[in-house]
Design an enzyme around this catalytic site. Structure first.
Site, PDB file in Angstrom:
ATOM      1  CG  ASN A 165       5.579   1.065  12.054  1.00 36.81           C
ATOM      2  OD1 ASN A 165       5.152   0.033  11.540  1.00 36.81           O
ATOM      3  ND2 ASN A 165       4.936   2.204  11.980  1.00 36.81           N
ATOM      4  NE  ARG A 173      -3.761  -2.073  10.868  1.00 39.85           N
ATOM      5  CZ  ARG A 173      -3.293  -0.826  10.792  1.00 39.85           C
ATOM      6  NH1 ARG A 173      -3.534   0.030  11.774  1.00 39.85           N
ATOM      7  NH2 ARG A 173      -2.585  -0.431   9.772  1.00 39.85           N
ATOM      8  CE  LYS A 188       8.678  -9.304   3.233  1.00 39.72           C
ATOM      9  NZ  LYS A 188       9.650  -8.548   4.078  1.00 39.72           N
ATOM     10  N   PRO A 189       6.862 -10.751   6.901  1.00 36.56           N
ATOM     11  CG  PRO A 189       7.958 -11.703   8.756  1.00 36.56           C
ATOM     12  CD  PRO A 189       7.336 -12.052   7.419  1.00 36.56           C
ATOM     13  CB  ALA A 190       9.636  -5.508   8.320  1.00 33.78           C
ATOM     14  CB  SER A 243       7.202   3.230   2.148  1.00 33.11           C
ATOM     15  OG  SER A 243       7.617   2.206   1.276  1.00 33.11           O
ATOM     16  CD  GLU A 264      -4.571   0.703   6.273  1.00 34.15           C
ATOM     17  OE1 GLU A 264      -4.249   1.888   6.480  1.00 34.15           O
ATOM     18  OE2 GLU A 264      -5.743   0.300   6.297  1.00 34.15           O
ATOM     19  CG  LEU A 265       0.064   2.763   0.908  1.00 35.63           C
ATOM     20  CD1 LEU A 265      -0.039   3.231  -0.537  1.00 35.63           C
ATOM     21  CD2 LEU A 265       0.916   1.509   1.004  1.00 35.63           C
ATOM     22  NE  ARG A 292      -0.097   4.345  19.725  1.00 42.53           N
ATOM     23  CZ  ARG A 292      -0.464   3.942  18.503  1.00 42.53           C
ATOM     24  NH1 ARG A 292      -0.391   4.791  17.483  1.00 42.53           N
ATOM     25  NH2 ARG A 292      -0.907   2.732  18.309  1.00 42.53           N
ATOM     26  CB  CYS A 298       1.682   5.202   9.423  1.00 42.00           C
ATOM     27  SG  CYS A 298       0.517   4.206  10.335  1.00 42.00           S
ATOM     28  CD  GLU A 395       5.523   8.217   6.821  1.00 49.32           C
ATOM     29  OE1 GLU A 395       5.949   7.664   5.788  1.00 49.32           O
ATOM     30  OE2 GLU A 395       4.671   7.703   7.557  1.00 49.32           O
ATOM     31  CB  SER A 455      -4.604   3.247  16.561  1.00 52.31           C
ATOM     32  OG  SER A 455      -3.709   4.031  15.814  1.00 52.31           O
TER      33      SER A 455
HETATM   34  P1  NAD Z   1       8.652  -0.419   3.585  1.00 51.71           P
HETATM   35  O1  NAD Z   1       7.671  -0.054   2.535  1.00 51.71           O
HETATM   36  O2  NAD Z   1      10.082  -0.211   3.319  1.00 51.71           O
HETATM   37  O3  NAD Z   1       8.506  -1.955   3.970  1.00 51.71           O
HETATM   38  C1  NAD Z   1       7.254  -2.528   4.299  1.00 51.71           C
HETATM   39  C2  NAD Z   1       7.277  -3.995   3.933  1.00 51.71           C
HETATM   40  O4  NAD Z   1       7.436  -4.122   2.516  1.00 51.71           O
HETATM   41  C3  NAD Z   1       8.409  -4.789   4.568  1.00 51.71           C
HETATM   42  O5  NAD Z   1       7.949  -6.093   4.870  1.00 51.71           O
HETATM   43  C4  NAD Z   1       9.443  -4.837   3.450  1.00 51.71           C
HETATM   44  O6  NAD Z   1      10.307  -5.943   3.570  1.00 51.71           O
HETATM   45  C5  NAD Z   1       8.541  -4.960   2.236  1.00 51.71           C
HETATM   46  N1  NAD Z   1       9.158  -4.518   0.988  1.00 51.71           N
HETATM   47  C6  NAD Z   1      10.142  -3.599   0.823  1.00 51.71           C
HETATM   48  N2  NAD Z   1      10.454  -3.491  -0.482  1.00 51.71           N
HETATM   49  C7  NAD Z   1       9.656  -4.356  -1.144  1.00 51.71           C
HETATM   50  C8  NAD Z   1       9.520  -4.710  -2.528  1.00 51.71           C
HETATM   51  N3  NAD Z   1      10.260  -4.134  -3.480  1.00 51.71           N
HETATM   52  N4  NAD Z   1       8.605  -5.628  -2.851  1.00 51.71           N
HETATM   53  C9  NAD Z   1       7.848  -6.208  -1.907  1.00 51.71           C
HETATM   54  N5  NAD Z   1       7.924  -5.923  -0.595  1.00 51.71           N
HETATM   55  C10 NAD Z   1       8.831  -5.005  -0.219  1.00 51.71           C
HETATM   56  O7  NAD Z   1       8.164   0.339   4.898  1.00 51.71           O
HETATM   57  P2  NAD Z   1       8.829   0.309   6.339  1.00 51.71           P
HETATM   58  O8  NAD Z   1      10.044   1.167   6.302  1.00 51.71           O
HETATM   59  O9  NAD Z   1       8.947  -1.083   6.836  1.00 51.71           O
HETATM   60  O10 NAD Z   1       7.682   1.010   7.213  1.00 51.71           O
HETATM   61  C11 NAD Z   1       7.552   2.374   7.295  1.00 51.71           C
HETATM   62  C12 NAD Z   1       6.432   2.847   6.384  1.00 51.71           C
HETATM   63  O11 NAD Z   1       5.244   2.132   6.664  1.00 51.71           O
HETATM   64  C13 NAD Z   1       6.105   4.301   6.610  1.00 51.71           C
HETATM   65  O12 NAD Z   1       5.901   4.950   5.392  1.00 51.71           O
HETATM   66  C14 NAD Z   1       4.784   4.233   7.387  1.00 51.71           C
HETATM   67  O13 NAD Z   1       3.978   5.369   7.248  1.00 51.71           O
HETATM   68  C15 NAD Z   1       4.152   3.024   6.812  1.00 51.71           C
HETATM   69  N6  NAD Z   1       3.151   2.487   7.726  1.00 51.71           N
HETATM   70  C16 NAD Z   1       1.846   2.650   7.392  1.00 51.71           C
HETATM   71  C17 NAD Z   1       0.855   2.188   8.234  1.00 51.71           C
HETATM   72  C18 NAD Z   1      -0.595   2.361   7.889  1.00 51.71           C
HETATM   73  O14 NAD Z   1      -1.407   1.672   8.479  1.00 51.71           O
HETATM   74  N7  NAD Z   1      -0.959   3.231   6.961  1.00 51.71           N
HETATM   75  C19 NAD Z   1       1.208   1.526   9.418  1.00 51.71           C
HETATM   76  C20 NAD Z   1       2.552   1.375   9.725  1.00 51.71           C
HETATM   77  C21 NAD Z   1       3.521   1.857   8.851  1.00 51.71           C
END
Ligand code: NAD
Length: 491
Positions: A165, A173, A188-190, A243, A264-265, A292, A298, A395, A455
């Site tokens: 996101n 950060r 490891k980026p998304a 997540s 950071e979840l 935003r 999150c 969420e 933020s």
């Molecule tokens: P996600 O948890 O699906 O993925 C996040 C990252 O983890 C990605 O790089 C993904 O490839 C990796 N990942 C997924 N499955 C994995 C596994 N089994 N093992 C290891 N890594 C794995 O989250 P998302 O959909 O990319 O992002 C949305 C979530 O992120 C929302 O819940 C949001 O609230 C949260 N978020 C939190 C903050 C914060 O600062 N608290 C900031 C931004 C987003």
């Protein structure tokens, strides 16, 4: 709202953006040559083909980071700071290119992407300034006899895992404070947004970050790759943003090696509009807190609680402002809200609306999935949402604002705190003392009091309950990449 009557935007050209793995200062294909496709959420069309790291690539990246660690940790803080500062300037100089790259793979509207680049670069400047401010303490043992000297040491090789996101800001950060503290990293980026992270690595490389200090591993084989990284004996830290579900899974893996963990979840931010709130201000703040980044934040306001004396008026004004937003491809001038990141995210929006309507809510604006290509969903306001609706427990992560009515401040706080996560919260009132009391009682890590954004690179960002562990940003963000070492001595 007219996502279907605009032509698909011209395919942005990330031709110059790197698409290989970045390991030990070199751009390389995956060990087995595998690649995966990144898609434009506005059209569903392919944008780029990116190398997909294997577990062995992961081991090589950790080895590169471990090899670079002693020299980087011993590099004078001023020199580390200068490199981070140059990377900040480099990102700012290419703000537009980076913003367009973010739009190409994430979909967000260009103004949001430009704001993200500015925010992301700011972490590098802030931590350039923090790198030279890491100090320890010297105390007397209470019983006398010896002194207690405490210093902060870099924790070691850190594995960083980031979401889609904010593909630039979630990377900087973590990278900013890690490098400032003297750590080396494997990021490891998304899988949805690897291009931005690779481009950020290019900026760091050009700014003079030595080989191996930053390594970036896009991959479609996320689970096994991250497991291999965390199992490597040279890794000492995991910093994850994503997540709550994946965060818990990684914490279990981190436990096996007693890794330092920053998490950071997910969030589910309550937005409280008290009876005396300035409604113009509250609606303006709500628009920022909700919209935003198209609602994909999150910290996004997820549940609006408005006092019964003003809830109808607040919901109407919010619906009016939401209904005026222009939805379309992120690259287009005039677009306020881009598409959601993928088809699943869009399908979830309709589920939320249908669930709320079945529970008795009224749709004031939006609420219907449009036809046509791309993962668009209209800004939506739901009024009269029953306080016990299931939609308030999830969420939303998109452009939907459910409004619930309350009668007393205690009731509002009870509803707001009835939640397993606690990242951000918002309060609007003209009574500052009341606002501060309510802010203190909200079970969240960050409060926006008469403000729709919390933020800031200079402020500690993070949550309570299942929203995470640790803080990013501010001085606290630097300490997450250090551990204290105590020397008992006498003279
Ligand atoms: P996600 O948890 O699906 O993925 C996040 C990252 O983890 C990605 O790089 C993904 O490839 C990796 N990942 C997924 N499955 C994995 C596994 N089994 N093992 C290891 N890594 C794995 O989250 P998302 O959909 O990319 O992002 C949305 C979530 O992120 C929302 O819940 C949001 O609230 C949260 N978020 C939190 C903050 C914060 O600062 N608290 C900031 C931004 C987003």
């Amino acid at each position: 709202m007219r996502p279907t009557d605009v032509l698909p935007a011209p395919a942005p050209a990330p031709a110059t953006a790197p698409t290989e793995l970045f390991i030990g200062g070199a751009w390389r294909p995956a060990g087995d040559g595998a690649r995966f496709t990144v898609h434009d959420p506005a059209t569903g069309e392919p944008v780029a083909s990116v190398a997909s790291a294997t577990e062995t690539d992961g081991v090589h990246a950790v080895e590169a980071a471990a090899k670079a660690l002693p020299d980087w940790a011993a590099t004078p803080p001023r020199e580390r700071a200068e490199i981070l500062r140059r990377a900040f300037e480099s990102m700012r100089a290419e703000q537009e290119e980076l913003a367009r790259l973010i739009v190409a793979e994430n979909g967000k509207a260009l103004p949001d992407a430009r704001a993200e680049v500015a925010y992301a670069a700011e972490f590098l400047r802030w931590y350039a300034e923090e790198a030279v401010r890491l100090s320890g303490t010297l105390g007397h043992a209470p019983a006398g006899g010896n002194r207690i000297l405490v210093m902060r040491r870099p924790i070691g090789v850190a594995v960083l895992v980031t979401p889609w996101n904010f593909p630039a800001a979630m990377a900087t950060r973590k990278i900013g404070p890690a490098l400032a503290a003297g750590c080396t990293v494997v990021l490891k980026p998304a899988s949805e947004t690897p291009l931005t992270a690779l481009a950020v690595a290019g900026h760091l490389q050009r700014a003079g970050v030595p080989a191996g200090v930053v390594n970036v591993l896009p991959s479609r084989r996320t689970g096994p790759l991250v497991t291999a990284l965390l199992a490597h004996p040279e890794v000492r830290k995991i910093s994850f943003t994503g997540s709550t579900e994946v965060g818990k899974h990684l914490l279990r893996q981190a436990a096996d090696r007693v890794l330092a963990s920053s998490m950071e979840l997910g969030g589910n931010a309550p937005f409280l509009v008290l009876a005396d709130a300035d409604l113009d201000e509250a609606v303006a703040g709500a628009m920022i807190a909700k919209m935003r980044n198209g609602g994909e934040a999150c910290t996004a306001a997820n549940r609006f609680y408005a006092h019964s004396s003003i809830s109808g008026e607040f919901a109407r004004r919010l619906a009016d402002a939401m209904g005026r937003l222009r939805v379309g491809p992120g690259q287009e001038d005039g677009t306020d809200v881009g598409p959601l990141v993928n088809e699943r995210a869009r399908a979830e929006m309709q589920e939320v609306v249908d669930e709320a309507v079945a529970a008795g809510a009224t749709v004031l604006t939006g609420g219907r999935t449009p036809d046509g290509p791309g993962w668009f969903y209209p800004p939506t306001v739901l009024a009269d949402v029953p306080a016990d609706s299931a939609v308030l427990r999830r969420e939303i992560f998109g452009p939907i604002a459910p409004v619930v009515t309350f009668d007393t401040v205690d009731e509002a706080l009870d509803l707001a705190n009835r939640c397993e996560v606690g990242l951000a919260g918002y309060v609007y009132t003209r009574d500052l003392a009341l606002g501060l009391r309510v802010s203190e009682r909200l079970e969240v890590g960050m409060v926006g009091l008469n403000r729709g954004v919390v933020s800031d690179p200079a402020a500690p960002f993070g949550g309570v309950k299942e929203s995470g562990l640790g803080r990013e940003g501010g001085h606290e963000g630097l300490l997450e990449y250090t551990e204290s070492k105590m020397i008992a001595t006498q003279w």
